[in-house]
Design a protein around this motif. Structure first.
Motif, PDB file in Angstrom:
ATOM      1  N   TRP A 133      -9.415  -1.827  -2.659  1.00  0.00           N
ATOM      2  CA  TRP A 133      -8.998  -1.445  -4.141  1.00  0.00           C
ATOM      3  C   TRP A 133      -9.980  -1.728  -5.191  1.00  0.00           C
ATOM      4  O   TRP A 133     -10.472  -2.835  -4.996  1.00  0.00           O
ATOM      5  N   GLY A 134      -9.987  -0.849  -6.163  1.00  0.00           N
ATOM      6  CA  GLY A 134     -10.916  -1.167  -7.580  1.00  0.00           C
ATOM      7  C   GLY A 134     -12.392  -0.867  -7.265  1.00  0.00           C
ATOM      8  O   GLY A 134     -13.088  -1.662  -8.208  1.00  0.00           O
TER       9      GLY A 134
ATOM     10  N   TYR B  23      -4.801   9.751  -0.205  1.00  0.00           N
ATOM     11  CA  TYR B  23      -5.667   8.476   0.026  1.00  0.00           C
ATOM     12  C   TYR B  23      -5.079   7.415   0.117  1.00  0.00           C
ATOM     13  O   TYR B  23      -4.171   7.303  -0.850  1.00  0.00           O
TER      14      TYR B  23
ATOM     15  N   CYS C 162       4.420   5.941  -1.100  1.00  0.00           N
ATOM     16  CA  CYS C 162       3.729   6.998  -0.386  1.00  0.00           C
ATOM     17  C   CYS C 162       4.937   7.182   0.809  1.00  0.00           C
ATOM     18  O   CYS C 162       4.476   7.052   2.099  1.00  0.00           O
TER      19      CYS C 162
ATOM     20  N   VAL D 251       1.057  -1.338   0.062  1.00  0.00           N
ATOM     21  CA  VAL D 251      -0.033  -0.086  -0.082  1.00  0.00           C
ATOM     22  C   VAL D 251       0.902   1.308  -0.022  1.00  0.00           C
ATOM     23  O   VAL D 251       0.524   2.324  -0.584  1.00  0.00           O
TER      24      VAL D 251
ATOM     25  N   ASN E 225       2.865   5.359 -10.146  1.00  0.00           N
ATOM     26  CA  ASN E 225       1.544   5.024  -9.397  1.00  0.00           C
ATOM     27  C   ASN E 225       0.266   5.482 -10.097  1.00  0.00           C
ATOM     28  O   ASN E 225      -0.444   6.631 -10.204  1.00  0.00           O
ATOM     29  N   ASN E 226       0.213   4.456 -11.342  1.00  0.00           N
ATOM     30  CA  ASN E 226      -1.033   4.643 -12.326  1.00  0.00           C
ATOM     31  C   ASN E 226      -2.319   4.850 -11.796  1.00  0.00           C
ATOM     32  O   ASN E 226      -3.295   5.675 -12.135  1.00  0.00           O
ATOM     33  N   ALA E 227      -2.714   3.952 -10.501  1.00  0.00           N
ATOM     34  CA  ALA E 227      -3.983   3.925 -10.057  1.00  0.00           C
ATOM     35  C   ALA E 227      -4.211   5.360  -9.439  1.00  0.00           C
ATOM     36  O   ALA E 227      -5.319   6.005  -9.522  1.00  0.00           O
ATOM     37  N   SER E 228      -3.161   5.835  -8.643  1.00  0.00           N
ATOM     38  CA  SER E 228      -3.387   7.170  -7.998  1.00  0.00           C
ATOM     39  C   SER E 228      -3.680   8.343  -9.161  1.00  0.00           C
ATOM     40  O   SER E 228      -4.460   9.291  -8.932  1.00  0.00           O
TER      41      SER E 228
ATOM     42  N   LEU F  28      -5.668   3.205   1.014  1.00  0.00           N
ATOM     43  CA  LEU F  28      -6.662   2.195   1.341  1.00  0.00           C
ATOM     44  C   LEU F  28      -5.943   1.089   1.329  1.00  0.00           C
ATOM     45  O   LEU F  28      -4.958   0.386   0.644  1.00  0.00           O
TER      46      LEU F  28
ATOM     47  N   LYS G  98      -4.873   7.888 -12.017  1.00  0.00           N
ATOM     48  CA  LYS G  98      -6.289   7.668 -12.519  1.00  0.00           C
ATOM     49  C   LYS G  98      -7.181   8.459 -11.685  1.00  0.00           C
ATOM     50  O   LYS G  98      -8.200   9.144 -12.264  1.00  0.00           O
TER      51      LYS G  98
ATOM     52  N   LYS H 279      -9.742  11.341 -12.669  1.00  0.00           N
ATOM     53  CA  LYS H 279     -11.288  11.215 -12.583  1.00  0.00           C
ATOM     54  C   LYS H 279     -11.897  12.499 -11.707  1.00  0.00           C
ATOM     55  O   LYS H 279     -12.738  12.774 -11.949  1.00  0.00           O
TER      56      LYS H 279
ATOM     57  N   GLY I 140     -13.883   2.032  -6.447  1.00  0.00           N
ATOM     58  CA  GLY I 140     -14.283   3.384  -6.555  1.00  0.00           C
ATOM     59  C   GLY I 140     -14.333   3.978  -5.184  1.00  0.00           C
ATOM     60  O   GLY I 140     -14.816   5.182  -5.176  1.00  0.00           O
ATOM     61  N   TYR I 141     -13.827   3.471  -4.301  1.00  0.00           N
ATOM     62  CA  TYR I 141     -13.882   4.107  -2.880  1.00  0.00           C
ATOM     63  C   TYR I 141     -12.987   5.441  -2.902  1.00  0.00           C
ATOM     64  O   TYR I 141     -13.470   6.368  -2.085  1.00  0.00           O
ATOM     65  N   ALA I 142     -11.865   5.240  -3.392  1.00  0.00           N
ATOM     66  CA  ALA I 142     -10.811   6.470  -3.236  1.00  0.00           C
ATOM     67  C   ALA I 142     -11.446   7.619  -3.937  1.00  0.00           C
ATOM     68  O   ALA I 142     -11.668   8.612  -3.481  1.00  0.00           O
ATOM     69  N   THR I 143     -12.078   7.541  -4.994  1.00  0.00           N
ATOM     70  CA  THR I 143     -12.751   8.526  -5.909  1.00  0.00           C
ATOM     71  C   THR I 143     -13.954   9.069  -5.122  1.00  0.00           C
ATOM     72  O   THR I 143     -14.246  10.264  -5.104  1.00  0.00           O
TER      73      THR I 143
HETATM   74  C1  LIG Z   1      -4.713   4.751  -5.255  1.00  0.00           C
HETATM   75  C2  LIG Z   1      -5.744   4.104  -4.418  1.00  0.00           C
HETATM   76  C3  LIG Z   1      -6.206   4.919  -3.389  1.00  0.00           C
HETATM   77  C4  LIG Z   1      -7.114   3.729  -5.210  1.00  0.00           C
HETATM   78  O1  LIG Z   1      -7.949   3.399  -4.690  1.00  0.00           O
HETATM   79  P1  LIG Z   1      -9.558   2.633  -5.319  1.00  0.00           P
HETATM   80  O2  LIG Z   1     -10.486   2.820  -4.335  1.00  0.00           O
HETATM   81  O3  LIG Z   1      -9.052   1.476  -5.920  1.00  0.00           O
HETATM   82  O4  LIG Z   1      -9.736   3.853  -6.561  1.00  0.00           O
HETATM   83  P2  LIG Z   1     -10.767   3.928  -7.633  1.00  0.00           P
HETATM   84  O5  LIG Z   1     -11.480   2.591  -7.515  1.00  0.00           O
HETATM   85  O6  LIG Z   1     -11.710   5.161  -7.036  1.00  0.00           O
HETATM   86  O7  LIG Z   1     -10.040   4.214  -8.834  1.00  0.00           O
HETATM   87  C5  LIG Z   1      -8.975   3.732  -9.241  1.00  0.00           C
HETATM   88  C6  LIG Z   1      -8.904   3.755 -10.932  1.00  0.00           C
HETATM   89  O8  LIG Z   1      -7.449   3.457 -11.186  1.00  0.00           O
HETATM   90  C7  LIG Z   1      -7.829   2.480 -12.184  1.00  0.00           C
HETATM   91  N1  LIG Z   1      -6.460   1.511 -11.857  1.00  0.00           N
HETATM   92  C8  LIG Z   1      -6.293   0.922 -10.809  1.00  0.00           C
HETATM   93  N2  LIG Z   1      -5.042   0.173 -10.769  1.00  0.00           N
HETATM   94  C9  LIG Z   1      -4.391   0.968 -11.955  1.00  0.00           C
HETATM   95  C10 LIG Z   1      -3.222   0.734 -12.694  1.00  0.00           C
HETATM   96  N3  LIG Z   1      -2.272  -0.107 -12.086  1.00  0.00           N
HETATM   97  N4  LIG Z   1      -2.978   1.149 -13.852  1.00  0.00           N
HETATM   98  C11 LIG Z   1      -4.002   2.052 -14.499  1.00  0.00           C
HETATM   99  N5  LIG Z   1      -5.170   2.120 -13.757  1.00  0.00           N
HETATM  100  C12 LIG Z   1      -5.427   1.699 -12.588  1.00  0.00           C
HETATM  101  C13 LIG Z   1      -9.022   1.753 -11.839  1.00  0.00           C
HETATM  102  O9  LIG Z   1      -9.384   1.036 -12.845  1.00  0.00           O
HETATM  103  C14 LIG Z   1      -9.643   2.991 -11.782  1.00  0.00           C
HETATM  104  O10 LIG Z   1     -10.335   3.515 -12.887  1.00  0.00           O
HETATM  105  P3  LIG Z   1     -11.656   3.271 -13.607  1.00  0.00           P
HETATM  106  O11 LIG Z   1     -12.417   3.883 -12.514  1.00  0.00           O
HETATM  107  O12 LIG Z   1     -11.472   4.206 -14.725  1.00  0.00           O
HETATM  108  O13 LIG Z   1     -11.771   2.126 -13.775  1.00  0.00           O
HETATM  109  C15 LIG Z   1      -5.521   2.666  -4.134  1.00  0.00           C
HETATM  110  O14 LIG Z   1      -4.983   2.135  -4.882  1.00  0.00           O
HETATM  111  C16 LIG Z   1      -4.183   2.793  -2.747  1.00  0.00           C
HETATM  112  O15 LIG Z   1      -4.519   2.955  -1.486  1.00  0.00           O
HETATM  113  N6  LIG Z   1      -3.169   2.708  -3.252  1.00  0.00           N
HETATM  114  C17 LIG Z   1      -1.946   2.938  -2.238  1.00  0.00           C
HETATM  115  C18 LIG Z   1      -1.753   4.276  -1.628  1.00  0.00           C
HETATM  116  C19 LIG Z   1      -1.512   5.178  -2.783  1.00  0.00           C
HETATM  117  O16 LIG Z   1      -0.932   4.875  -3.431  1.00  0.00           O
HETATM  118  N7  LIG Z   1      -2.020   6.555  -2.462  1.00  0.00           N
HETATM  119  C20 LIG Z   1      -1.871   7.543  -3.375  1.00  0.00           C
HETATM  120  C21 LIG Z   1      -0.646   8.274  -3.432  1.00  0.00           C
HETATM  121  S1  LIG Z   1       0.383   8.438  -1.920  1.00  0.00           S
END
Ligand SMILES: CC(C)(COP(=O)(O)OP(=O)(O)OC[C@H]1O[C@@H](n2cnc3c(N)ncnc32)[C@H](O)[C@@H]1OP(=O)(O)O)[C@@H](O)C(=O)NCCC(=O)NCCS
Length: 167
Positions: free
Chosen positions: A99-100, A92, A35, A31, A132-135, A94, A137, A141, A102-105
């Motif tokens: 993950w995945g 954020y 960060c 996680v 950090n592609n998920a962040s 989690l 994204k 959003k 939509g909770y972070a958004t």
């Molecule tokens: C970043 C984080 C908060 C996202 O939480 P989450 O609840 O899964 O986020 P959401 O579901 O709201 O949205 C994630 C989006 O990223 C996309 N995604 C997830 N992993 C991905 C990846 N490896 N590459 C590209 N996109 C990715 C998802 O498909 C989603 O997009 P979509 O709604 O268009 O499908 C979570 O992964 C996390 O806690 N990561 C570790 C801590 C972190 O990195 N925090 C941020 C910066 S310090």
């Protein structure tokens, strides 16, 4: 204290008693990979105290994020102190299990509305590790825009910065 309620989530202020719950994400190597790394219990007790003080002094902080339906603690979402010219930095974290979905958004969007409505914050920044592609994204959003590379204290490196100006 409860700060924000969304369709699925409750965001409330942190307490020292949350230590075991926060270790599920702040203590997790995966996680916290982008960060500043996983923390020990000792470090995260200090972090909790810091954020509790911050809430008292500034009126905002990161909030414990809880699933409304089950009461499960899924992570934190909210505000870090002012930095790099921004009134606050969005954060954020989690636990992996959540993950995945939509909770972070959902949580971050509610925090932005709260910042605009209750806190009268004008400029929110957010930095991300380039990998950090998920962040990234999530920020896209939410409507954040890229504002250049800036120094990040937490990770000790230049990072891409994103910002949102609230009008
Ligand atoms: C970043 C984080 C908060 C996202 O939480 P989450 O609840 O899964 O986020 P959401 O579901 O709201 O949205 C994630 C989006 O990223 C996309 N995604 C997830 N992993 C991905 C990846 N490896 N590459 C590209 N996109 C990715 C998802 O498909 C989603 O997009 P979509 O709604 O268009 O499908 C979570 O992964 C996390 O806690 N990561 C570790 C801590 C972190 O990195 N925090 C941020 C910066 S310090």
């Amino acid at each position: 204290m409860r700060i924000i309620e969304t369709e699925r989530l409750i965001l409330r202020t942190l307490k020292m008693e949350d230590i075991d719950a926060v270790m599920n994400f702040w203590g997790d190597v995966e996680v916290m990979k982008y960060c500043g790394g996983a923390g020990t219990k000792e470090r995260e007790l200090k972090a909790l105290q810091y954020y509790i003080n911050m809430q008292k002094e500034r009126g905002f902080s990161p909030y414990l994020t809880v699933l409304k339906e089950s009461g499960e603690i899924i992570g934190v979402c909210g505000f870090n102190p002012p930095n790099n010219g921004y009134d606050t930095e969005l954060m954020y974290h989690l636990a992996k299990k959540y993950w995945g979905k939509g909770y972070a958004t959902e949580a971050a969007k509610a925090c932005i509305d709260y910042a605009k409505g209750q806190l009268k914050i004008k400029k929110i920044g957010a930095s991300i590790d380039p990998d950090n592609n998920a962040s990234q994204k999530v920020l896209e959003k939410l409507g954040f825009t890229y504002s250049g590379m800036k120094w990040c204290e937490e990770t000790n490196q230049d990072e891409p910065y994103f910002e949102m100006i609230l009008t």
